[in-house]
Design a protein around this motif. Structure first.
Motif, PDB file in Angstrom:
ATOM      1  N   ALA A 178       0.691  -1.283   0.514  1.00 29.80           N
ATOM      2  CA  ALA A 178       0.020   0.109  -0.363  1.00 29.80           C
ATOM      3  C   ALA A 178       1.195   1.917   0.284  1.00 29.80           C
ATOM      4  N   ILE A 179       1.776   1.243   0.177  1.00 29.05           N
ATOM      5  CA  ILE A 179       3.130   1.977   0.649  1.00 29.05           C
ATOM      6  C   ILE A 179       3.383   2.342  -0.868  1.00 29.05           C
ATOM      7  N   HIS A 180       3.721   1.480  -1.723  1.00 26.84           N
ATOM      8  CA  HIS A 180       3.810   2.112  -3.448  1.00 26.84           C
ATOM      9  C   HIS A 180       2.815   2.285  -3.562  1.00 26.84           C
ATOM     10  N   VAL A 181       1.357   2.332  -3.057  1.00 23.61           N
ATOM     11  CA  VAL A 181       0.881   2.635  -4.263  1.00 23.61           C
ATOM     12  C   VAL A 181       0.743   4.077  -3.755  1.00 23.61           C
ATOM     13  N   PRO A 196      10.027   8.154  -4.318  1.00 26.46           N
ATOM     14  CA  PRO A 196      10.372   7.809  -2.651  1.00 26.46           C
ATOM     15  C   PRO A 196       9.112   9.429  -2.103  1.00 26.46           C
ATOM     16  N   LEU A 197       8.633   8.843  -0.610  1.00 26.17           N
ATOM     17  CA  LEU A 197       8.063  10.118  -0.477  1.00 26.17           C
ATOM     18  C   LEU A 197       8.765  11.052   0.431  1.00 26.17           C
ATOM     19  N   GLY A 198      10.272  11.323  -0.274  1.00 22.88           N
ATOM     20  CA  GLY A 198      10.576  11.218   1.338  1.00 22.88           C
ATOM     21  C   GLY A 198      10.394  11.426   2.802  1.00 22.88           C
ATOM     22  N   GLN A 225      15.662   2.798  -2.241  1.00 21.66           N
ATOM     23  CA  GLN A 225      15.464   3.923  -1.646  1.00 21.66           C
ATOM     24  C   GLN A 225      13.883   3.834  -1.935  1.00 21.66           C
ATOM     25  N   ILE A 226      13.619   3.535  -2.530  1.00 24.52           N
ATOM     26  CA  ILE A 226      11.637   3.355  -2.418  1.00 24.52           C
ATOM     27  C   ILE A 226      10.983   1.841  -0.968  1.00 24.52           C
ATOM     28  N   GLU A 227      12.327   1.223  -1.637  1.00 24.46           N
ATOM     29  CA  GLU A 227      12.012  -0.283  -0.765  1.00 24.46           C
ATOM     30  C   GLU A 227      12.094   0.197   0.268  1.00 24.46           C
TER      31      GLU A 227
END
Length: 249
Positions: A178-181, A196-198, A225-227
């Motif tokens: 869901a965070i990936h979404v 990345p959301l920061g 970083q995304i993971e």
């Protein structure tokens, strides 16, 4: 359109431990049957028609009931030996510290119900559905990936083993995807590759092992970083829902 798939590779390792009442430290040994089953599953290819085996989660109450049942496998058990002494056995999660005798007794007396995680699961499924994202139980593109988010097909797939492992693992995997979404939404569209959301990143042995998995080496350069960002916040009940509310509305 180029397809990107974002995966979760974590899975709690089942380790059988025991604790005699005369001593405060359990003897640790590998759950051989679980290990053999895991090795066998890694050798087996999902097959080209695995998509047809996917089952969408439509009954959240039934899912929660199955997770409640699966949670029981993590509860310590007391075995009375012939000489009258007692032995405490339990399944130990990966990177979990050794439990003392008193901690084992407390887990038996007051087993955790993981209510916050169960509530978060139900809310996440509802939110994802409102965004047009179904959640399926079934085979992922790789037997090493326990969960995937595919922006191009707009769906999340979680492996059956997550249901079998109970609430904590299922919540973490669903939250991770869901965070990936939310990361996809932040990049301009729910069908875009995540960015990345920061958010603050966490560093631990557990997370470092996960992001070092070979599966992540095949994706684009921002993937680590995304993971790490997703792993850093996937255990927090309610966090993924808040991110979806913020970035996907």
């Amino acid at each position: 359109m180029k397809s990107f798939i974002f995966v979760a590779t974590f899975l709690s390792l089942l380790v059988s431990s025991c604790n005699k009442e005369a001593a405060n430290f359990p003897t640790r040994k590998t759950d051989e049957s679980a290990r053999r089953k895991n090795v066998h599953s890694k050798r087996r290819s999902p097959g080209s028609n695995h998509v047809h085996d996917l089952k969408e989660i439509t009954n959240v109450s039934a899912l929660i009931n199955r997770l409640v049942s699966a949670d029981k496998r993590w509860r310590p058990k007391v075995i009375t030996i012939a000489d009258g002494s007692k032995r405490y056995t339990y399944q130990k999660r990966l990177h979990e510290g050794t439990l003392t005798l008193e901690e084992l007794k407390q887990r038996i007396k007051n087993p955790s119900k993981f209510q916050a995680e169960k509530t978060a699961i139900a809310q996440l499924i509802k939110k994802l559905r409102s965004l047009g994202i179904p959640i399926f139980i079934g085979e992922t593109h790789s037997v090493q990936a326990v969960g995937t988010w595919n922006p191009s097909s707009n769906r999340i797939i979680l492996r059956q083993v997550l249901v079998d492992n109970g609430t904590l693992d299922f919540h973490e995997a669903l939250s991770h995807e869901a965070i990936h979404v939310a990361q996809s939404c932040a990049s301009g569209s729910i069908n875009n590759k995540p960015r990345p959301l920061g958010l603050p990143l966490k560093y631990s042995v557990s997370i470092d092992e996960k992001v070092a998995h070979p599966l992540y080496a095949i994706n684009f350069k921002d993937n680590l970083q995304i993971e790490r960002e997703a792993y850093s916040h996937s255990r927090e009940p309610g966090k993924a829902r808040k991110l979806l509310d913020h970035y996907c509305n």
